[in-house]
Each structure stands twice: as C-alpha cells, then as structure tokens.
Motif scaffolding. Sequence first.
Motif, short mmCIF file in Angstrom:
data_model
loop_
_atom_site.label_atom_id
_atom_site.label_comp_id
_atom_site.label_asym_id
_atom_site.label_seq_id
_atom_site.Cartn_x
_atom_site.Cartn_y
_atom_site.Cartn_z
N PHE A 165 66.31 11.49 -2.19
CA PHE A 165 66.19 11.47 -0.71
C PHE A 165 65.72 9.83 -0.40
N HIS A 221 72.05 13.61 4.97
CA HIS A 221 70.54 13.06 5.09
C HIS A 221 70.49 11.84 4.44
N ALA A 269 71.33 10.78 1.71
CA ALA A 269 71.01 11.04 0.19
C ALA A 269 72.08 10.97 -0.88
#
Length: 228
Positions: A212, A187, A189
């Motif tokens: 994120f 992601h 992140a």
Amino acid sequence: EIKNPLTPIQLSAERLMAKLADKLTGTDAELLKRGTGTIVTQVTALKTMVDEFRQYARLPQAKLVPIHVHDCIREVLNLYASSPRGCRMTAQYQAQNDYILGDGGQLTQVLHNLLGNAMDAVLAQDQSAHITVSTQDHAQGLLLRIADNGPGFSNESLAKLFEPYHTTKSHGTGLGLAIVYRIVQDHHATIRVKNQLGSADEVTGAVVDIVFPRYSMQGQDFLQGQLV
C-alpha cells in the motif's frame, strides 16, 4: 432472477428431510439423505456463484479514508480464532506506521478471501497447517503479507491467478481473486503472489504480498497513489 427460486428449493429439500427422515429406513432413508443433501449443497454453490458474480460486476468504488491496517487484521483473525478446521494462524505486526488510505470493508473482504484460499490449500495436505499474516515497512509504504505452508501454485496458475473465472478449486467460481485484484487497484496498491521455496528449491508454501502507498497522519496529501 436466478437467485429468487434457490431459497424455496433449499427449504423444500430440508422440509422433506425433516418430515420423512424418521418414516424411512434402510436404503430409502439413505437415498433421502443423499438426495436432499445434494440439493442443499448445490443450491448453496449456486447462491455463492451468483453473489460473487454480482459482486464482481457491481463492485463499488472504494471510499478511501485513514485506517489502521493492524486493526483490520485483528478483527478478521478474531473470527478465525475458534475455527474448527484445525489451522493455526499467527500475526506479526512489524510495520512502524500501519496507517493507509483504505476502505475498511473492502480491505476486510480481501483478507477474508486470501485467508480462505490459504486455509483451503493448507488443509488439503497431511501436515500441520499454518498461516502467517504480517506487516512490514516498505520502500513504497506498507507491505501486507499472507504466507502459508501449503502446496503452492503451478507456474500456469501463477500466470492466471487474477483472471476472472480462473480457479484451481472444484467448487470455486474463479472470481474471488479477481475481486481482490480490483480492490487492490482501487487502493492504488500492488499485489504479487509467489511460491515460497525451501533450501533445495522445493515449494514450501505460497506468499501473497500487497504493498500500500505510504500515508502519514501528519497532513501529507495523497493523489493517485503518490504523495505530493
């Protein structure tokens, strides 16, 4: 190959218990109960180990689409609302924009894993068990935080938390947090785990922070974790 015989083993043990439970008494009945219980428990542990290893080895690529983080959190917390384990969970939605590019199924998996770990930690001690899930606006985007009032981690464990097969649980496989780490990376992140400290620097719990990348529904482009 490992998993195929596990279900018939478990079913056979359960059938033995159902068939013989009312035919035995005393120590024989206790031996049957203890033996079949051990078989069922260990078969369940083996199934979990095989599932987690397969999941770690074959974790699919995340399919990133615009999703509401708050909706994912509510969906997961609803499943824990009637938990018989006596742990209080609260949510604090402070992020103004909770949109991220994410895979809803994998994000749900991350929440389940982290909440399960936190619940195991807080319920292992003799005090009120409390877990908080919160979101905040962050310089890089959105901060998702899971905090508990458990015993925290040793410095050695903190350094190895995301390594495959490292676990502090007697029943753990050590793959849960490794899977979380891979999902977070997919992601684009970042994830950080730390101990929460009180006024006298005593450990009062653990905190997991996932940041994120910022995403806007106004048509901004997303590429490799950066807005362009």
